[in-house]
Scaffold this motif. Structure first.
Motif, PDB file in Angstrom:
ATOM      1  N   GLU A   1       0.848  -1.191   0.000  1.00 49.40           N
ATOM      2  CA  GLU A   1       0.000   0.000   0.000  1.00 49.40           C
ATOM      3  C   GLU A   1       0.884   1.242   0.000  1.00 49.40           C
ATOM      4  N   LEU A   2       0.491   2.243  -0.800  1.00 47.10           N
ATOM      5  CA  LEU A   2       1.274   3.481  -0.857  1.00 47.10           C
ATOM      6  C   LEU A   2       1.415   4.131   0.519  1.00 47.10           C
ATOM      7  N   ALA A   3       0.407   3.986   1.345  1.00 44.17           N
ATOM      8  CA  ALA A   3       0.451   4.588   2.679  1.00 44.17           C
ATOM      9  C   ALA A   3       1.561   3.994   3.545  1.00 44.17           C
ATOM     10  N   ASN A   4       2.043   2.810   3.167  1.00 45.34           N
ATOM     11  CA  ASN A   4       3.096   2.146   3.939  1.00 45.34           C
ATOM     12  C   ASN A   4       4.499   2.440   3.417  1.00 45.34           C
ATOM     13  N   ILE A   5       4.586   3.305   2.412  1.00 41.06           N
ATOM     14  CA  ILE A   5       5.881   3.646   1.825  1.00 41.06           C
ATOM     15  C   ILE A   5       6.239   5.071   2.217  1.00 41.06           C
ATOM     16  N   GLU A   6       7.448   5.244   2.681  1.00 45.73           N
ATOM     17  CA  GLU A   6       7.930   6.563   3.092  1.00 45.73           C
ATOM     18  C   GLU A   6       9.043   7.002   2.137  1.00 45.73           C
ATOM     19  N   PRO A   7       8.828   8.084   1.395  1.00 45.62           N
ATOM     20  CA  PRO A   7       9.886   8.542   0.488  1.00 45.62           C
ATOM     21  C   PRO A   7      11.042   9.176   1.245  1.00 45.62           C
ATOM     22  N   LEU A   8      12.224   8.991   0.742  1.00 39.27           N
ATOM     23  CA  LEU A   8      13.398   9.640   1.328  1.00 39.27           C
ATOM     24  C   LEU A   8      13.396  11.109   0.921  1.00 39.27           C
ATOM     25  N   GLU A   9      13.822  11.979   1.798  1.00 40.16           N
ATOM     26  CA  GLU A   9      13.771  13.422   1.559  1.00 40.16           C
ATOM     27  C   GLU A   9      14.491  13.844   0.278  1.00 40.16           C
ATOM     28  N   TRP A  10      15.635  13.254  -0.006  1.00 42.49           N
ATOM     29  CA  TRP A  10      16.421  13.692  -1.164  1.00 42.49           C
ATOM     30  C   TRP A  10      15.808  13.281  -2.494  1.00 42.49           C
ATOM     31  N   LEU A  11      14.758  12.445  -2.465  1.00 42.92           N
ATOM     32  CA  LEU A  11      14.097  12.041  -3.706  1.00 42.92           C
ATOM     33  C   LEU A  11      13.050  13.043  -4.166  1.00 42.92           C
ATOM     34  N   LYS A  12      12.659  13.929  -3.305  1.00 43.69           N
ATOM     35  CA  LYS A  12      11.517  14.796  -3.577  1.00 43.69           C
ATOM     36  C   LYS A  12      11.852  15.865  -4.617  1.00 43.69           C
ATOM     37  N   ARG A  13      11.776  15.463  -5.874  1.00 43.95           N
ATOM     38  CA  ARG A  13      12.029  16.409  -6.961  1.00 43.95           C
ATOM     39  C   ARG A  13      10.792  16.623  -7.811  1.00 43.95           C
TER      40      ARG A  13
END
Length: 70
Positions: free
Chosen positions: A9-21
């Motif tokens: 589930e997408l809700a269970n995935i946490e993106p890493l800060e440096w990926l936020k482009r």
């Protein structure tokens, strides 16, 4: 390294800060990607790492953001 495919589930995935482009993409590109994901789904899987009971997004941040909006 063990590789496996899983539905998470997408809700269970946490993106890493440096990926936020995703914010740097134009609205036109976001809409094109959104239309593609809506029509075809996410064809290229997101890559995540599982650590301490959490999933961390490694690759596919834009696809992840678009999928959250749908």
């Amino acid at each position: 390294m063990k590789k496996e495919f899983k539905m998470i589930e997408l809700a269970n995935i946490e993106p890493l800060e440096w990926l936020k482009r995703f914010e740097s993409f134009t609205e036109e590109h976001k809409e094109e990607l959104k239309a593609s994901v809506k029509k075809h789904g996410i064809i290229t899987p997101l890559h995540v790492a599982h650590k301490d009971g959490k999933y961390y997004l490694l690759l596919g941040y834009c696809r992840y953001e678009v999928a959250k909006e749908l």
